[in-house]
Scaffold this motif. Structure first.
Motif, mmCIF file in Angstrom:
data_model
loop_
_atom_site.group_PDB
_atom_site.id
_atom_site.type_symbol
_atom_site.label_atom_id
_atom_site.label_comp_id
_atom_site.label_asym_id
_atom_site.label_seq_id
_atom_site.Cartn_x
_atom_site.Cartn_y
_atom_site.Cartn_z
ATOM 1 N N ALA A 179 0.831 -1.209 0.000
ATOM 2 C CA ALA A 179 0.000 0.000 0.000
ATOM 3 C C ALA A 179 0.864 1.257 0.000
ATOM 4 C CB ALA A 179 -0.939 -0.008 1.201
ATOM 5 N N LYS A 180 1.916 1.275 0.812
ATOM 6 C CA LYS A 180 2.805 2.442 0.868
ATOM 7 C C LYS A 180 3.532 2.647 -0.453
ATOM 8 C CE LYS A 180 3.523 2.570 5.819
ATOM 9 N NZ LYS A 180 4.423 2.294 6.927
ATOM 10 N N ALA A 181 3.753 1.562 -1.190
ATOM 11 C CA ALA A 181 4.423 1.650 -2.496
ATOM 12 C C ALA A 181 3.429 1.982 -3.606
ATOM 13 C CB ALA A 181 5.140 0.342 -2.797
ATOM 14 N N GLY A 182 2.146 2.140 -3.249
ATOM 15 C CA GLY A 182 1.140 2.489 -4.243
ATOM 16 C C GLY A 182 0.579 1.316 -5.011
ATOM 17 N N VAL A 183 0.724 0.112 -4.452
ATOM 18 C CA VAL A 183 0.226 -1.101 -5.111
ATOM 19 C C VAL A 183 -0.956 -1.652 -4.328
ATOM 20 C CG1 VAL A 183 0.789 -3.460 -5.826
ATOM 21 C CG2 VAL A 183 2.494 -1.652 -6.059
ATOM 22 N N THR A 184 -2.060 -1.891 -5.024
ATOM 23 C CA THR A 184 -3.251 -2.506 -4.441
ATOM 24 C C THR A 184 -3.307 -3.944 -4.918
ATOM 25 O OG1 THR A 184 -4.426 -0.408 -4.557
ATOM 26 C CG2 THR A 184 -5.768 -2.394 -4.321
ATOM 27 N N VAL A 185 -3.484 -4.865 -3.986
ATOM 28 C CA VAL A 185 -3.594 -6.284 -4.326
ATOM 29 C C VAL A 185 -4.946 -6.756 -3.827
ATOM 30 C CG1 VAL A 185 -2.543 -8.559 -4.119
ATOM 31 C CG2 VAL A 185 -1.095 -6.531 -4.074
ATOM 32 N N ARG A 186 -5.748 -7.351 -4.741
ATOM 33 C CA ARG A 186 -7.110 -7.749 -4.372
ATOM 34 C C ARG A 186 -7.613 -8.854 -5.297
ATOM 35 N NH1 ARG A 186 -10.024 -5.920 -8.496
ATOM 36 N NH2 ARG A 186 -9.631 -3.886 -9.427
ATOM 37 N N ARG A 187 -8.761 -9.420 -4.899
ATOM 38 C CA ARG A 187 -9.432 -10.410 -5.732
ATOM 39 C C ARG A 187 -9.873 -9.735 -7.032
ATOM 40 N NH1 ARG A 187 -11.488 -15.341 -4.277
ATOM 41 N NH2 ARG A 187 -11.263 -14.786 -2.083
ATOM 42 N N ALA A 188 -9.671 -10.401 -8.148
ATOM 43 C CA ALA A 188 -10.091 -9.855 -9.441
ATOM 44 C C ALA A 188 -11.615 -9.827 -9.514
ATOM 45 C CB ALA A 188 -9.518 -10.691 -10.577
ATOM 46 N N GLN A 189 -12.135 -8.905 -10.297
ATOM 47 C CA GLN A 189 -13.575 -8.721 -10.449
ATOM 48 C C GLN A 189 -13.935 -8.745 -11.929
ATOM 49 O OE1 GLN A 189 -14.036 -4.864 -8.697
ATOM 50 N NE2 GLN A 189 -13.291 -5.525 -6.704
ATOM 51 N N GLN A 190 -15.209 -8.945 -12.205
ATOM 52 C CA GLN A 190 -15.681 -8.921 -13.590
ATOM 53 C C GLN A 190 -15.295 -7.621 -14.285
ATOM 54 O OE1 GLN A 190 -17.140 -10.929 -15.824
ATOM 55 N NE2 GLN A 190 -17.001 -12.665 -14.432
ATOM 56 N N SER A 191 -15.310 -6.523 -13.545
ATOM 57 C CA SER A 191 -14.970 -5.228 -14.148
ATOM 58 C C SER A 191 -13.497 -5.141 -14.566
ATOM 59 C CB SER A 191 -15.314 -4.086 -13.190
ATOM 60 O OG SER A 191 -14.606 -4.238 -11.980
ATOM 61 N N ASP A 192 -12.670 -6.084 -14.114
ATOM 62 C CA ASP A 192 -11.255 -6.133 -14.485
ATOM 63 C C ASP A 192 -11.021 -6.899 -15.777
ATOM 64 O OD1 ASP A 192 -10.521 -4.832 -12.087
ATOM 65 O OD2 ASP A 192 -10.442 -6.758 -11.015
ATOM 66 N N ALA A 206 -2.780 -7.345 -8.986
ATOM 67 C CA ALA A 206 -2.010 -6.284 -8.334
ATOM 68 C C ALA A 206 -2.024 -5.088 -9.272
ATOM 69 C CB ALA A 206 -0.579 -6.742 -8.060
ATOM 70 N N LEU A 207 -2.370 -3.933 -8.730
ATOM 71 C CA LEU A 207 -2.491 -2.714 -9.525
ATOM 72 C C LEU A 207 -1.627 -1.605 -8.948
ATOM 73 C CD1 LEU A 207 -6.381 -2.750 -9.617
ATOM 74 C CD2 LEU A 207 -4.901 -3.369 -11.518
ATOM 75 N N ARG A 208 -0.934 -0.913 -9.813
ATOM 76 C CA ARG A 208 -0.260 0.331 -9.428
ATOM 77 C C ARG A 208 -1.068 1.419 -10.120
ATOM 78 N NH1 ARG A 208 4.183 1.830 -7.111
ATOM 79 N NH2 ARG A 208 5.292 -0.142 -7.311
ATOM 80 N N GLY A 209 -1.897 2.099 -9.319
ATOM 81 C CA GLY A 209 -2.868 3.013 -9.917
ATOM 82 C C GLY A 209 -3.820 2.185 -10.760
ATOM 83 N N PRO A 210 -4.068 2.584 -12.009
ATOM 84 C CA PRO A 210 -4.973 1.797 -12.855
ATOM 85 C C PRO A 210 -4.271 0.686 -13.637
ATOM 86 C CG PRO A 210 -4.389 3.825 -13.959
ATOM 87 C CD PRO A 210 -3.721 3.873 -12.599
ATOM 88 N N ALA A 211 -2.943 0.590 -13.522
ATOM 89 C CA ALA A 211 -2.182 -0.364 -14.341
ATOM 90 C C ALA A 211 -1.961 -1.696 -13.626
ATOM 91 C CB ALA A 211 -0.831 0.232 -14.715
ATOM 92 N N VAL A 212 -2.165 -2.793 -14.349
ATOM 93 C CA VAL A 212 -1.889 -4.128 -13.822
ATOM 94 C C VAL A 212 -0.375 -4.308 -13.726
ATOM 95 C CG1 VAL A 212 -2.125 -6.612 -14.218
ATOM 96 C CG2 VAL A 212 -3.986 -5.070 -14.867
ATOM 97 N N VAL A 213 0.083 -4.764 -12.562
ATOM 98 C CA VAL A 213 1.512 -5.060 -12.391
ATOM 99 C C VAL A 213 1.740 -6.498 -11.935
ATOM 100 C CG1 VAL A 213 2.221 -2.663 -12.024
ATOM 101 C CG2 VAL A 213 1.549 -4.075 -10.052
ATOM 102 N N GLY A 214 0.651 -7.250 -11.769
ATOM 103 C CA GLY A 214 0.779 -8.652 -11.403
ATOM 104 C C GLY A 214 -0.577 -9.318 -11.345
ATOM 105 N N PHE A 215 -0.564 -10.639 -11.457
ATOM 106 C CA PHE A 215 -1.804 -11.404 -11.398
ATOM 107 C C PHE A 215 -1.488 -12.818 -10.952
ATOM 108 C CE2 PHE A 215 -0.070 -11.845 -15.629
ATOM 109 C CZ PHE A 215 -0.154 -13.208 -15.875
ATOM 110 N N ALA A 216 -2.497 -13.481 -10.430
ATOM 111 C CA ALA A 216 -2.367 -14.882 -10.034
ATOM 112 C C ALA A 216 -3.756 -15.492 -9.985
ATOM 113 C CB ALA A 216 -1.701 -15.005 -8.667
ATOM 114 N N ALA A 217 -3.813 -16.800 -10.188
ATOM 115 C CA ALA A 217 -5.098 -17.504 -10.134
ATOM 116 C C ALA A 217 -4.878 -18.919 -9.620
ATOM 117 C CB ALA A 217 -5.737 -17.538 -11.523
ATOM 118 N N HIS A 218 -5.984 -19.532 -9.241
ATOM 119 C CA HIS A 218 -5.946 -20.940 -8.821
ATOM 120 C C HIS A 218 -7.266 -21.585 -9.188
ATOM 121 C CE1 HIS A 218 -8.709 -20.695 -5.356
ATOM 122 N NE2 HIS A 218 -8.240 -19.459 -5.221
ATOM 123 N N GLY A 219 -7.250 -22.901 -9.213
ATOM 124 C CA GLY A 219 -8.487 -23.657 -9.402
ATOM 125 C C GLY A 219 -9.154 -23.485 -10.745
#
Length: 164
Positions: free
Chosen positions: A28-41, A75-88
Motif C-alpha cells: 500500500a505504501k508503495a502504491g500497489v493494491t492487491v485484491r481479488r479480481a472482479q468482472q470489471s477487471d 495487483a495494480l499500481r494506480g490503474p495499471a496491472v503489475v501482477g496477477f495470479a489464479a488458482h483452481g
C-alpha cells in the motif's frame, strides 16, 4: 531434440496463512493494491496478460474471474496491472498462472499474490496445492516464498516435420 525441462511443484496447505500484514502495508505504501479480481477487471486483465504473457495464461485468468467467487487476484499500481495470479481454473488443487511485471519483480508482489491464492485454496478445502509446469528459473521463487517442493519433471521434445 529436447527443448526444455518443466517441473510440477507441490505444497501442503494445512495452517496456510495469507500475506503478512506488513507485506500488505508495504504494498500500500508503495502504491500497489492487491485484491481479488472482479468482472470489471476483465478487459484490463485480458489486454495486459494477452500483451505480456501467453494466450494460455490470458484464457486462464479470464476463466478465473468467471468463477463465484473469482479465483484470480490482481495487483495494480494506480490503474495499471503489475501482477496477477489464479488458482483452481481447471481443478481445485492447481495453482497458477502467476506473473509479476518485470519492472516490479523483487518488490514482493508475487509473494503477496501467492499467499492470497494459497490461503483461498486452503479455505476452500484444498489440502495440497500443485504448481504445474514450473520453468527451472522459477523454482527458487516458489521454494523460498511458499515452501513448495519439486514433484514430477517433464521433458519437452520436438521434431520438425519433414526431417528424416
Amino acid at each position: 531434440v529436447c527443448s526444455s525441462d518443466l517441473y510440477n511443484m507441490d505444497l501442503a496447505l494445512h495452517e496456510r496463512l495469507g500475506p503478512d500484514a506488513r507485506q500488505l502495508d508495504r504494498m500500500a505504501k508503495a502504491g500497489v493494491t492487491v485484491r481479488r479480481a472482479q468482472q470489471s477487471d476483465r478487459e484490463m486483465l485480458s489486454a495486459y496478460v494477452g500483451t505480456h504473457w501467453s494466450q494460455v495464461w490470458q484464457r486462464e485468468m479470464l476463466l478465473s474471474i468467471e468463477k463465484d467467487p473469482a479465483t484470480g487476484f490482481v495487483a495494480l499500481r494506480g490503474p495499471a496491472v503489475v501482477g496477477f495470479a489464479a488458482h483452481g481454473v481447471y481443478r481445485p488443487s492447481l495453482y497458477g498462472p502467476i506473473a509479476t511485471d518485470p519492472s516490479e519483480q523483487g518488490a514482493g508482489i508475487g509473494n503477496v499474490l501467492s499467499h492470497l491464492c494459497l490461503e483461498d485454496m486452503a479455505a476452500s478445502g484444498v489440502s495440497t496445492a500443485q504448481i504445474g509446469w514450473v520453468a527451472e528459473d522459477a523454482i527458487p521463487f516458489y521454494s523460498r516464498t511458499v515452501g513448495a517442493r519439486l514433484g514430477r519433471c517433464f521433458w519437452m521434445f520436438q521434431k520438425s516435420v519433414g526431417e528424416g
